[in-house]
Design an enzyme around this catalytic site. Structure first.
Site, PDB file in Angstrom:
ATOM      1  N   THR A  10       0.805  -1.220   0.000  1.00  0.00           N
ATOM      2  CA  THR A  10       0.000   0.000   0.000  1.00  0.00           C
ATOM      3  C   THR A  10       0.836   1.268   0.000  1.00  0.00           C
ATOM      4  O   THR A  10       2.042   1.242   0.255  1.00  0.00           O
ATOM      5  CB  THR A  10      -0.927   0.026   1.236  1.00  0.00           C
ATOM      6  OG1 THR A  10      -0.130   0.081   2.415  1.00  0.00           O
ATOM      7  CG2 THR A  10      -1.836  -1.193   1.278  1.00  0.00           C
ATOM      8  N   ASP A  11       0.153   2.362  -0.246  1.00  0.00           N
ATOM      9  CA  ASP A  11       0.798   3.666  -0.136  1.00  0.00           C
ATOM     10  C   ASP A  11       0.543   4.231   1.265  1.00  0.00           C
ATOM     11  O   ASP A  11       0.005   3.533   2.129  1.00  0.00           O
ATOM     12  CB  ASP A  11       0.289   4.605  -1.237  1.00  0.00           C
ATOM     13  CG  ASP A  11      -1.212   4.873  -1.178  1.00  0.00           C
ATOM     14  OD1 ASP A  11      -1.849   4.603  -0.132  1.00  0.00           O
ATOM     15  OD2 ASP A  11      -1.748   5.369  -2.190  1.00  0.00           O
ATOM     16  N   ALA A  12       0.882   5.476   1.476  1.00  0.00           N
ATOM     17  CA  ALA A  12       0.762   6.088   2.806  1.00  0.00           C
ATOM     18  C   ALA A  12      -0.677   6.161   3.298  1.00  0.00           C
ATOM     19  O   ALA A  12      -0.921   6.236   4.501  1.00  0.00           O
ATOM     20  CB  ALA A  12       1.384   7.478   2.798  1.00  0.00           C
ATOM     21  N   VAL A  15      -3.966   2.478   0.696  1.00  0.00           N
ATOM     22  CA  VAL A  15      -4.563   2.030  -0.566  1.00  0.00           C
ATOM     23  C   VAL A  15      -3.500   1.260  -1.346  1.00  0.00           C
ATOM     24  O   VAL A  15      -2.322   1.646  -1.348  1.00  0.00           O
ATOM     25  CB  VAL A  15      -5.050   3.252  -1.389  1.00  0.00           C
ATOM     26  CG1 VAL A  15      -5.543   2.846  -2.763  1.00  0.00           C
ATOM     27  CG2 VAL A  15      -6.132   3.999  -0.617  1.00  0.00           C
TER      28      VAL A  15
END
Length: 133
Positions: A10-12, A15
């Site tokens: 995921t990103d920050a 997501v």
């Protein structure tokens, strides 16, 4: 093939990062052949390598950390030295298609020259096209 979304995918914001789907789809293509009795490593040892030469991806909705996704792989077209598969990342909890890709792979030798698809690969792909799986 089912995939659990881990923090590293995921990103920050939690997501799934877009490039993570490339890894999920690669694993699913390998498992597609493995489930049908063909090992990608064994095919490479025999002189058949299958690089991706084209990919179109539609990102339709987001997956989140800790969700479970099903990655579906279906052969669509078979050529003499290439083939096309459609892959989808589906959220089983609601059946929603989150990401869909059309992937073209070539068959090459270890020296990076085009080769005809081996008969056993062609057979597996043809069965998948016929059976829609």
């Amino acid at each position: 093939m089912d995939v659990r979304i881990y923090y590293e995918d995921t990103d920050a914001a939690g997501v799934v990062y877009h490039a993570s789907y490339l890894k999920f789809f690669e694993r699913a293509r390998t498992e597609y052949f493995r489930e049908r009795g063909l090992g990608v490593a064994e095919l490479a040892t025999a002189g058949f390598v299958f690089p991706v030469i084209r990919m179109e991806i539609d990102f339709k909705a987001s997956a989140l950390h800790d969700e479970l996704l099903s990655i579906i792989t279906r052969p669509e077209r078979i050529g003499g030295a290439s083939f096309v598969v459609r892959q989808q990342a589906v959220r089983p909890s609601d059946g929603r298609v989150l990401v869909e890709a059309q992937v073209t792979l070539a068959c090459i030798s270890p020296e990076r020259r085009a080769r005809r698809l081996p008969d056993e690969v062609k057979r597996v792909l043809e069965e998948g096209v016929t059976q829609g799986q």
